[in-house]
Design a protein around this motif. Sequence first.
Motif, PDB file in Angstrom:
ATOM      1  N   VAL A 143      33.536  44.174  32.479  1.00 48.40           N
ATOM      2  CA  VAL A 143      32.984  43.795  33.788  1.00 48.40           C
ATOM      3  C   VAL A 143      32.707  45.029  34.632  1.00 48.40           C
ATOM      4  N   TYR A 144      33.476  46.116  34.413  1.00 43.73           N
ATOM      5  CA  TYR A 144      33.195  47.366  35.121  1.00 43.73           C
ATOM      6  C   TYR A 144      31.785  47.841  34.805  1.00 43.73           C
ATOM      7  N   SER A 145      31.364  47.697  33.554  1.00 40.53           N
ATOM      8  CA  SER A 145      30.056  48.203  33.127  1.00 40.53           C
ATOM      9  C   SER A 145      28.920  47.216  33.386  1.00 40.53           C
ATOM     10  N   LEU A 146      29.223  45.916  33.369  1.00 37.85           N
ATOM     11  CA  LEU A 146      28.146  44.929  33.356  1.00 37.85           C
ATOM     12  C   LEU A 146      27.915  44.215  34.691  1.00 37.85           C
ATOM     13  N   LEU A 147      28.950  44.127  35.539  1.00 38.69           N
ATOM     14  CA  LEU A 147      28.819  43.357  36.772  1.00 38.69           C
ATOM     15  C   LEU A 147      28.880  44.253  38.005  1.00 38.69           C
ATOM     16  N   SER A 148      28.455  43.685  39.135  1.00 39.18           N
ATOM     17  CA  SER A 148      28.651  44.408  40.384  1.00 39.18           C
ATOM     18  C   SER A 148      30.153  44.563  40.601  1.00 39.18           C
ATOM     19  N   HIS A 149      30.554  45.687  41.185  1.00 40.45           N
ATOM     20  CA  HIS A 149      31.980  45.958  41.306  1.00 40.45           C
ATOM     21  C   HIS A 149      32.682  45.015  42.278  1.00 40.45           C
ATOM     22  N   GLU A 150      31.946  44.458  43.236  1.00 44.48           N
ATOM     23  CA  GLU A 150      32.562  43.469  44.133  1.00 44.48           C
ATOM     24  C   GLU A 150      32.959  42.219  43.351  1.00 44.48           C
ATOM     25  N   VAL A 151      32.040  41.755  42.499  1.00 46.20           N
ATOM     26  CA  VAL A 151      32.328  40.569  41.681  1.00 46.20           C
ATOM     27  C   VAL A 151      33.425  40.880  40.673  1.00 46.20           C
ATOM     28  N   ALA A 152      33.336  42.062  40.058  1.00 52.95           N
ATOM     29  CA  ALA A 152      34.345  42.457  39.072  1.00 52.95           C
ATOM     30  C   ALA A 152      35.732  42.499  39.700  1.00 52.95           C
ATOM     31  N   MET A 155      37.182  38.994  40.153  1.00 58.12           N
ATOM     32  CA  MET A 155      37.615  38.401  38.881  1.00 58.12           C
ATOM     33  C   MET A 155      38.915  39.040  38.395  1.00 58.12           C
ATOM     34  N   LEU A 181      38.147  36.229  31.545  1.00 57.06           N
ATOM     35  CA  LEU A 181      36.832  35.714  31.161  1.00 57.06           C
ATOM     36  C   LEU A 181      36.916  34.338  30.499  1.00 57.06           C
TER      37      LEU A 181
END
Length: 461
Positions: A143-152, A155, A181
């Motif tokens: 999630v660090y690489s694929l999502l915005s960090h706010e969303v990550a 989660m 996940l």
Amino acid sequence: MKCLKGSFIAGSVIGALACALGLILIPVGDSVIKTTVKKEAVLEEGTTAYENWISTGVPVYRQFWLFEVQNPDEVLKNGSIPQLQQKGPYTYRTRYLPKENITFYQNHTVSFLLPSGAIFEPSMSAGTEEDVVTTLNLAVAGVYSLLSHEVANMMIQMSGSSLFQTRTVKELLWGYKDPMLWAMMGAFYPYNGTYDGPYNVFTGKDDIRKVSTVDSWNNEQILSYWNDTYCNMINGTDGSSFSPFLDKKTPLYFFSSDICRSVSAEFESSVDLKGITVYRYMLPPQTFASPLDNPGNRCYCTNYQITRNCTVAGVLDIQACKGAPVLISLPHFLHGSKELLDLVHGLNPDPVEHATYLDVEPITGFTLRFAKRLQVNMIYGPSKDIKILNKIKETTIFPLLWLNETASLDDDTAKMIKAELFSRMDTLETVQIVLISVGAVVLVLCLIGVCVVNRRSRFVA
């Protein structure tokens, strides 16, 4: 005296004929050997190559070494450099299932599926599959690489996840249900019951130089991951065999679906393998080199942030191929940039232990021993929005594990090769030498005899 002279002349003729026959056998013998090898190297029912191609005749093993973090708390609290210690090997037998859906076509190609399976081998392992390892959390790195960090961050906090996790070897390799996940995660999940391919390769029936060369993979003749014609090319075989009669000066090309690209191997030296001389080919250091040193790698550089604008050597981003933010390298970042080793401690790259090589019998083109060594990495770095990463100081390419897929010629197969191929060649060579040597000796002696008889005849006269 005339009778003696006639005997010497007859002996000279016989000697000359023996020499001539020995000399004639050299090209004739070479032609017979080449014809036989070409016939047996074709991928069709009844040939030696086909029998070994359908199902690997010798055991193939995958050995895994996992990297354990010795100071996870210090990394999180102080941004310390991770101190790593490799743990393993954990060994599995693979490639034991025969190829499936084998279909021959009129254009002299054959297609097939390569089934995947892994069986744990306790006797060849440093521990059990239930050994636990503290390593990078795959989901958090993802999630660090694929999502915005706010969303990550949301989660990660909701699930109580952290940058590192402790799992069993079996879970880390083959899969576990991640609490963040709610999906299966694992370095090689899914594996058992899956297939690589379909492959379509040339049989060599019409041109032995093309035998085993990959014509298409996944029903495509070129890849679609690299946005470049050169990097998307599928070159060479799958590495299990090559065309007969190798030339040391010519590199061998093979395609690896594990790294989603083709690579070349260069002749390193001749090696003795159970009494058989093989050519050792090795991946050159330029394989994962920076485009600054190897311009041909420019199209493999897809993540400019990770590779510092393509100046970092030693890693290959395969996210476009695998769908996950995974970086491939040689074990312990062999031939990689120094900064890769500066950001994690405990790695010791060794060309002997960590290089990939193929030992190929030069007459038949069969690979008789190989060691394919790769390292799986993911990244994490500083983030003001992800709370658990607030103290991290540098973007880090973190090694999860490295593997050695290996197989070697067994004693029975070595005896068969030596009996069926080399003993015949040795016998033919011995016959040639005997005919030429004995014929030459008889010819010279008889000619000397003729000269002596002629001199005596003149003296008597």
